[in-house]
Design an enzyme around this catalytic site. Structure first.
Site, short mmCIF file in Angstrom:
data_model
loop_
_atom_site.label_atom_id
_atom_site.label_comp_id
_atom_site.label_asym_id
_atom_site.label_seq_id
_atom_site.Cartn_x
_atom_site.Cartn_y
_atom_site.Cartn_z
N GLU A 284 -4.70 2.21 -4.30
CA GLU A 284 -3.24 2.29 -4.24
C GLU A 284 -2.62 1.01 -3.69
O GLU A 284 -1.46 1.00 -3.27
CB GLU A 284 -2.81 3.49 -3.38
CG GLU A 284 -3.15 3.40 -1.91
CD GLU A 284 -4.53 3.96 -1.57
OE1 GLU A 284 -4.72 4.36 -0.42
OE2 GLU A 284 -5.41 4.00 -2.45
N ASP B 133 0.85 -1.19 0.00
CA ASP B 133 0.00 0.00 0.00
C ASP B 133 0.90 1.25 0.00
O ASP B 133 1.82 1.37 0.82
CB ASP B 133 -0.90 0.01 1.23
CG ASP B 133 -1.87 1.18 1.22
OD1 ASP B 133 -3.00 1.00 0.71
OD2 ASP B 133 -1.50 2.26 1.73
N ILE B 134 0.63 2.17 -0.92
CA ILE B 134 1.40 3.42 -0.98
C ILE B 134 0.95 4.32 0.17
O ILE B 134 -0.24 4.61 0.32
CB ILE B 134 1.19 4.13 -2.33
CG1 ILE B 134 1.65 3.22 -3.47
CG2 ILE B 134 1.94 5.45 -2.36
CD1 ILE B 134 1.36 3.77 -4.85
N ASN C 237 -2.58 12.76 -4.17
CA ASN C 237 -3.64 13.18 -5.09
C ASN C 237 -4.10 14.60 -4.81
O ASN C 237 -4.32 15.40 -5.73
CB ASN C 237 -4.83 12.22 -4.99
CG ASN C 237 -4.66 10.97 -5.84
OD1 ASN C 237 -3.95 10.98 -6.84
ND2 ASN C 237 -5.31 9.89 -5.44
N ASP D 169 -2.02 8.96 -10.70
CA ASP D 169 -2.04 7.83 -11.63
C ASP D 169 -0.64 7.48 -12.14
O ASP D 169 -0.28 6.31 -12.28
CB ASP D 169 -2.95 8.15 -12.83
CG ASP D 169 -4.43 8.13 -12.47
OD1 ASP D 169 -4.76 7.65 -11.36
OD2 ASP D 169 -5.24 8.60 -13.29
N HIS E 54 -4.84 14.13 -9.55
CA HIS E 54 -5.05 12.71 -9.80
C HIS E 54 -4.21 12.18 -10.97
O HIS E 54 -3.88 10.99 -11.00
CB HIS E 54 -6.54 12.44 -10.06
CG HIS E 54 -7.37 12.54 -8.82
ND1 HIS E 54 -7.52 11.50 -7.94
CD2 HIS E 54 -8.08 13.58 -8.30
CE1 HIS E 54 -8.30 11.88 -6.93
NE2 HIS E 54 -8.65 13.14 -7.12
#
Length: 353
Positions: A273, A230-231, A238, A247, A243
């Protein structure tokens, strides 16, 4: 005569239909089974033509070279040469005055000529070359008539038009069917790929990941592990950079993880994420070392925001082993719990169990 021509054409089209079915199920059978069934199919189609000859006056001919030529041209030597040996041996056992020229000029010659052009089979626009190849194979088959028979030249002139037209029409029909099959296969593969691929990162999506890993768990040796990645603080990224940048970071992280993929390591996007990693055929220590490498790689990587700005990010990772009598879904849940613990402990770390 025309009834015999149609009978030969029917055998060729039936061969194509069965071969299309084999190719459709190719991923579900072993390579050995596929090639064995293909060889049997081609051999049987050629042998069937031996018993359905086309009569031209006092002479009996057939279209035996067409399956050999097409399989040599499109599939290469493995199927063509094996089928040639089987069908040639069958024709040898049948005997008769035309046995030797039938094998040499009706089977071996055209097959070798087609194999010489096999590397160019995927050049779809070169139709003149393909037509010339078909005519060349026909000439190899029929020109010996001039020298092997009394009044051979007259016989050749009498049968040349019907023989050439029947071969060309049959070849064109089969070629059209083959091209249609290739197009359908391409579309099917593209749809299958899109159905199992995350559109942003190009990694496997969750559904496809579970399908692939389930097969790996069954086929590989024991000791399987699942890691959830998980980031950290991705929402802040974001909110701060937008966004599109978010991405781009997801894509970059996917590339980092993708570099570690092997036969025993599979990566997918779990959602948002979060990424998921399968590690198989390894020890607990090696699995931990791999996750440490991935964790370090993400931490040290500079993510480009624009021409003047780079940022660094961190990730939290949960690792879990697939226990005996446990399920893949249960192991994913354990890895997710360990991921939650890593985040609760301050993020930028990994927890294993």
């Amino acid at each position: 005569m025309f009834q015999s021509i149609l009978s030969n054409l029917a055998i060729i089209l039936l061969t194509h239909l069965i071969m299309s079915m084999l190719m459709h199920y190719r991923k579900r059978i072993t390579s050995f089974t596929y090639h064995t069934l293909s060889i049997i199919l081609v051999s049987c189609s050629i042998i069937a033509m031996f018993y359905l000859p086309i009569r031209f006056g006092d002479f009996w001919l057939d279209m035996r070279f067409i399956p050999l030529v097409f399989f040599a041209y499109f599939h290469g030597w493995k199927i063509a040469i094996s089928s040639l040996i089987i069908a040639g041996f069958w024709r040898f056992l049948m005997g008769g005055d035309g046995m030797v020229p039938g094998i040499l000029f009706g089977m071996i010659g055209p097959t070798l000529l087609a194999l010489a052009f096999h590397s160019r089979a995927n050049i779809e626009s070169n139709y003149l070359e393909k037509l010339s190849l078909l005519i060349g194979c026909w000439l190899i088959c029929d020109i010996p008539i001039i020298f092997a028979m009394p009044n051979g030249l007259e016989v050749f002139k009498d049968i040349a038009f019907i023989r050439s037209i029947s071969f060309i029409i049959t070849g064109i029909i089969w070629y059209i069917f083959i091209m249609q099959n290739r197009q359908l296969k391409y579309l099917y593969d593209e749809l299958e790929k899109q159905a199992g691929e995350d559109p942003l990162t190009k990694l496997l999506n969750k559904r496809k990941f579970f399908d692939v890993v389930t097969d790996k768990v069954k086929s590989l040796k024991p000791n399987h592990y699942i890691a959830m990645v998980d980031i950290d603080h991705f929402k802040n990224i974001n909110d701060t950079y937008g966004h599109l940048i978010g991405d781009k970071i997801l894509i970059d992280v996917a590339h980092i993880l993708k570099d570690y993929e092997t036969k025993f390591i599979q990566v997918g996007r779990y959602g948002g994420e979060e990424f998921i990693i399968y590690i198989g055929n390894t020890t607990n220590e090696d699995a931990k070392k791999l996750i440490e490498q991935i964790h370090k790689k993400i931490k040290e990587h500079e993510f480009i925001i624009d021409e003047y700005q780079h940022i660094k990010i961190t990730a939290s990772i949960g690792l879990a082993s697939l226990e005996d009598n446990s399920t893949l879904l249960h192991t994913v849940n354990k890895a997710d719990i360990n991921l939650y613990r890593a985040k609760q402990s301050g993020r930028n770390r990994f927890v294993c169990s």
